[in-house]
Every structure is written in C-alpha cells, then in structure tokens.
Motif scaffolding. Structure first.
Motif, PDB file in Angstrom:
ATOM      1  N   MET A   1       0.672  -1.029  -0.006  1.00 20.12           N
ATOM      2  CA  MET A   1       0.116   0.117   0.021  1.00 20.12           C
ATOM      3  C   MET A   1       0.933   1.035   0.133  1.00 20.12           C
ATOM      4  N   SER A   2       1.862   1.256   0.972  1.00 19.97           N
ATOM      5  CA  SER A   2       2.698   2.316   0.819  1.00 19.97           C
ATOM      6  C   SER A   2       1.968   3.451   1.415  1.00 19.97           C
ATOM      7  N   LEU A   3       3.262   4.708   1.018  1.00 18.88           N
ATOM      8  CA  LEU A   3       1.970   6.328   1.695  1.00 18.88           C
ATOM      9  C   LEU A   3       1.190   7.156   1.032  1.00 18.88           C
ATOM     10  N   VAL A   4      -0.250   6.730   1.993  1.00 21.84           N
ATOM     11  CA  VAL A   4      -1.111   7.334   1.831  1.00 21.84           C
ATOM     12  C   VAL A   4      -1.477   8.698   2.649  1.00 21.84           C
ATOM     13  N   THR A  30      12.875   4.763  15.816  1.00 23.51           N
ATOM     14  CA  THR A  30      11.895   4.296  15.775  1.00 23.51           C
ATOM     15  C   THR A  30      11.021   4.237  14.624  1.00 23.51           C
ATOM     16  N   ALA A  31      11.554   5.076  13.666  1.00 29.77           N
ATOM     17  CA  ALA A  31       9.931   5.168  12.702  1.00 29.77           C
ATOM     18  C   ALA A  31      10.246   4.163  11.839  1.00 29.77           C
ATOM     19  N   GLU A  32      11.285   2.823  12.053  1.00 29.99           N
ATOM     20  CA  GLU A  32      11.665   1.237  11.328  1.00 29.99           C
ATOM     21  C   GLU A  32      10.536   0.660  11.521  1.00 29.99           C
ATOM     22  N   ALA A  33      10.710   0.964  13.359  1.00 28.81           N
ATOM     23  CA  ALA A  33      10.212  -0.080  13.731  1.00 28.81           C
ATOM     24  C   ALA A  33       8.596   0.099  13.954  1.00 28.81           C
ATOM     25  N   LEU A  34       8.123   1.281  13.635  1.00 28.76           N
ATOM     26  CA  LEU A  34       6.576   1.483  13.372  1.00 28.76           C
ATOM     27  C   LEU A  34       5.621   1.097  12.058  1.00 28.76           C
ATOM     28  N   VAL A  35       7.088   1.211  11.426  1.00 25.48           N
ATOM     29  CA  VAL A  35       6.579   0.768   9.997  1.00 25.48           C
ATOM     30  C   VAL A  35       6.574  -0.910   9.791  1.00 25.48           C
ATOM     31  N   THR A  36       7.654  -1.865  10.711  1.00 21.75           N
ATOM     32  CA  THR A  36       7.606  -3.114  10.994  1.00 21.75           C
ATOM     33  C   THR A  36       6.569  -3.278  11.611  1.00 21.75           C
ATOM     34  N   GLU A  39       2.810  -3.077   9.183  1.00 23.62           N
ATOM     35  CA  GLU A  39       2.917  -4.867   8.279  1.00 23.62           C
ATOM     36  C   GLU A  39       3.129  -5.581   8.964  1.00 23.62           C
ATOM     37  N   ARG A  40       3.283  -5.851  10.557  1.00 22.87           N
ATOM     38  CA  ARG A  40       3.057  -7.684  10.811  1.00 22.87           C
ATOM     39  C   ARG A  40       1.835  -7.495  11.871  1.00 22.87           C
ATOM     40  N   ALA A  41       0.631  -5.926  11.612  1.00 27.93           N
ATOM     41  CA  ALA A  41      -0.231  -6.095  12.569  1.00 27.93           C
ATOM     42  C   ALA A  41      -1.244  -6.051  10.918  1.00 27.93           C
ATOM     43  N   ASN A  42      -0.745  -5.833   9.995  1.00 22.76           N
ATOM     44  CA  ASN A  42      -1.242  -5.220   8.857  1.00 22.76           C
ATOM     45  C   ASN A  42      -2.239  -4.534   8.874  1.00 22.76           C
ATOM     46  N   ALA A  43      -1.819  -3.165   9.277  1.00 24.78           N
ATOM     47  CA  ALA A  43      -2.334  -2.501   9.534  1.00 24.78           C
ATOM     48  C   ALA A  43      -2.276  -1.146   9.487  1.00 24.78           C
ATOM     49  N   PRO A  44      -3.131  -0.290   8.896  1.00 28.34           N
ATOM     50  CA  PRO A  44      -2.651   1.536   8.980  1.00 28.34           C
ATOM     51  C   PRO A  44      -2.268   2.098   9.981  1.00 28.34           C
ATOM     52  N   LEU A  45      -1.065   2.784   9.465  1.00 32.60           N
ATOM     53  CA  LEU A  45      -0.575   3.743  10.507  1.00 32.60           C
ATOM     54  C   LEU A  45      -0.473   5.153  10.200  1.00 32.60           C
ATOM     55  N   ILE A  46      -0.823   5.995  11.410  1.00 35.01           N
ATOM     56  CA  ILE A  46      -0.232   6.955  11.137  1.00 35.01           C
ATOM     57  C   ILE A  46       1.303   7.647  11.924  1.00 35.01           C
ATOM     58  N   LEU A  47       2.438   8.095  10.454  1.00 34.74           N
ATOM     59  CA  LEU A  47       4.042   8.175  11.700  1.00 34.74           C
ATOM     60  C   LEU A  47       3.555   9.797  11.735  1.00 34.74           C
ATOM     61  N   GLN A  48       3.993  10.239  12.832  1.00 36.48           N
ATOM     62  CA  GLN A  48       3.685  11.576  13.726  1.00 36.48           C
ATOM     63  C   GLN A  48       5.163  11.880  13.452  1.00 36.48           C
ATOM     64  N   ILE A  49       5.534  13.452  13.641  1.00 38.33           N
ATOM     65  CA  ILE A  49       6.761  13.863  13.648  1.00 38.33           C
ATOM     66  C   ILE A  49       6.397  15.463  14.036  1.00 38.33           C
ATOM     67  N   SER A  50       7.136  15.460  15.625  1.00 33.52           N
ATOM     68  CA  SER A  50       6.119  16.863  15.637  1.00 33.52           C
ATOM     69  C   SER A  50       7.748  17.655  15.842  1.00 33.52           C
ATOM     70  N   THR A  67      11.146   9.757   7.107  1.00 33.74           N
ATOM     71  CA  THR A  67       9.946   8.554   6.970  1.00 33.74           C
ATOM     72  C   THR A  67       8.885   8.318   5.921  1.00 33.74           C
ATOM     73  N   LEU A  68       9.336   9.303   5.276  1.00 34.55           N
ATOM     74  CA  LEU A  68       8.371   9.206   4.067  1.00 34.55           C
ATOM     75  C   LEU A  68       9.202   7.840   3.037  1.00 34.55           C
ATOM     76  N   ALA A  69      10.068   7.363   2.476  1.00 35.00           N
ATOM     77  CA  ALA A  69      10.806   6.968   2.520  1.00 35.00           C
ATOM     78  C   ALA A  69      10.438   5.245   2.638  1.00 35.00           C
ATOM     79  N   LEU A  70      10.528   5.604   4.648  1.00 38.71           N
ATOM     80  CA  LEU A  70       9.822   4.441   4.663  1.00 38.71           C
ATOM     81  C   LEU A  70       8.785   4.300   4.512  1.00 38.71           C
ATOM     82  N   ALA A  71       7.922   4.940   4.463  1.00 41.63           N
ATOM     83  CA  ALA A  71       6.311   4.292   4.052  1.00 41.63           C
ATOM     84  C   ALA A  71       6.100   4.454   2.635  1.00 41.63           C
TER      85      ALA A  71
END
Length: 293
Positions: A1-4, A30-36, A39-50, A67-71
């Motif tokens: 699905m990649s970046l949405v 942490t960005a890598e961990a969250l993307v992983t 993928e494991r949960a097969n769930a969408p996720l919003i990555l937030q950068i404060s 972060t965009l590249a990981l997405a």
C-alpha cells in the motif's frame, strides 16, 4: 500500500468505528520499528513527527524525508503527519516535502488568536489538499503550557470548527501529555457529547497514560485518532537500559538499538490490535456522528 493520505486512514477508521493509530517518530530507529509494527499487524498507521522532533534533528528535511521513504517502501498503508506545529514555516516546508497532514497547534493562545491563526493556516493547507487537525481545550502536561483538568466545551468546539474549517479536533477529555503510568480514566460522557455535536473526527492526545481497555472505551464513545508517543519511547529506553545493564562494556550502538527497535515494534503491533478491536458503546454515551455538509 505504501504512502497514503492521513485523511484516508482517519476516514476509514471513523466509518468502521475503530481507532486510527498515530504513533510518534523520534528518530530513524523508531520510524523503522513503527513501520515494521504496521506490516506485522497488517494495519494502517499514521507516523507523526512533532515540532520538538524536528528541532532535535536540526531541520525538517532529514527525519521527514527518511520517514516518507520508509512509508513509500512499506507494504502497509502509512501516512506521515506533522504534530504540534506552532511555526507556520514548518507547515510550508512539510507540504513541500510531501507530508499530507498537519496538527496546527495554536492552543497556547487566547481563543480568538487560536481561531485566527488556525483558520489562516487551514485555508493555506486546504488550497494544497492537506488535512488539518487543531486543538481546543488544552490537553494537560505539555511543557507546562496546557492546564490539566480542562475540558472541551461542545458548543465552543463547534464554533471553533465552523470558524477555522479544520478537518479534525484534538479535545480535552481527561488525558495528559507525557504520562509514564497508564492509569488515566477518560470522560467518556463528554466524548459522546462531543462526537454527537461535532462534524469532524475527534483526536485523543496524551494517550500514553490511558490503559488499553480505556482506549477501547474512548473509541466506542466516539474518539477516532489515537496519539501515542511517551509509552513507546519508554519501551525503547527500557530496552536500551536492559541491554547496557547486562553488558556495561558494550560500545557498538547497533547492538543496543536493534533490540530496542524490536521491542517498540512488538509493543506498537500489539497496540494496533487493541485500537482496531471494537467494543460496544454503552447507551449512556453512544451517539451518531453528524456528517459534515
């Protein structure tokens, strides 16, 4: 699905009556961990950068582009969102970089100034197709700015949305930023009233201090976007301490960052399952969300 787009994740979650997870990036690990985790949960996720994260890294581009590249490379639907942004220039830079949504934080200002600042940036973002979240009611605990115990008034919130045109609203319902213990009990009655009164999705800030079951109750009452940062940062730091404590002579940072990254991936994947598991809303705070015309 990649970046949405962030809006697609929030809209789908709101329709399904489940939580849209929004977890904060601190650094590349942490960005890598969250993307992983997504993928494991097969769930969408919003990555937030404060804004604090951006300041830590020296500028917006390095951490945002990573972060965009990981997405983009992920098999899960991942959105990238700028969180608690007080500097309009960072909104402009984020839009140019490809970020799809922004939390415009003028909540430290008096109400009228919050409205004016938020409305101006929202109009600018909407011209570029960006989704905007704002805050009303001052969620406690953030750098001493926000008053703990404050609650968002539904009538004032509706007037704020009408005046600013924001797409989502962070509301004060009993949570507090930067909590290290998960003991908070939220005001579900107020969440239900806000959900019934407002035409936009509700956002829960300070979710790190809220236990799993209480998060599920909040979603059942009408909360959609669930922001979590401090809890996952604590998981990362605890792992680093454990590894270094077991081997004080260790010097290769990869050997303590890798298990910390994995610890965050495991906990984030578990939280994704929690937020996507619906429970029934008690009649006393269940309500039908209005549709924005």
């Amino acid at each position: 699905m990649s970046l949405v787009p962030t809006s697609s994740i929030i809209d789908s979650a709101r329709t399904a009556g489940i939580g849209a997870a929004a977890f904060n990036v601190i650094h590349l690990e942490t960005a890598e961990a969250l993307v992983t985790a997504a993928e494991r949960a097969n769930a969408p996720l919003i990555l937030q950068i404060s804004e604090n994260c951006i300041r830590y890294h020296g500028s917006l581009r390095p951490i945002t582009r990573a972060t965009l590249a990981l997405a983009e490379d992920s098999s899960a639907p991942i959105a990238v969102h700028l969180d608690h942004i007080t500097d309009a220039e960072l909104v402009r830079q984020g839009a140019a970089a490809g970020v799809s949504s922004f939390m415009v934080d003028a909540s430290a200002f008096p109400y009228d100034e919050n409205v004016a600042t938020t409305a101006a940036l929202t109009a600018w973002c909407h011209e570029r197709g960006s989704f905007v979240e704002a805050e009303l009611g001052k969620v406690g605990g953030k750098d001493g700015v926000h008053a703990p115990g404050t609650r968002t008034d539904p009538d004032e919130a509706l007037a704020f949305i009408d005046a600013t045109g924001v797409d989502a609203l962070a509301v004060a319902v009993g949570s507090s930023h930067a909590m290290h213990e998960r003991t908070t009990v939220l005001d579900k009655e107020l969440i239900g009233r806000l959900q019934a009164a407002l035409p936009v999705p509700l956002v829960l800030h300070g979710s790190s201090g809220v236990p799993d079951e209480e998060l599920q109750r909040a979603i059942a009452a009408g909360m959609t976007k669930i922001n979590i940062s401090t809890h996952l940062v604590s998981v990362f730091t605890r792992s680093v301490r454990d590894v270094l404590g077991a081997d004080p002579a260790l010097v290769d940072s990869r050997k303590y960052l890798k298990p910390a990254r994995e610890a965050v991936a495991q906990e984030a994947a578990r939280l994704l399952e929690v937020l996507r598991t619906p429970i029934a809303a008690p009649d006393r705070y269940a309500a039908q969300a209005p549709v924005r015309g």
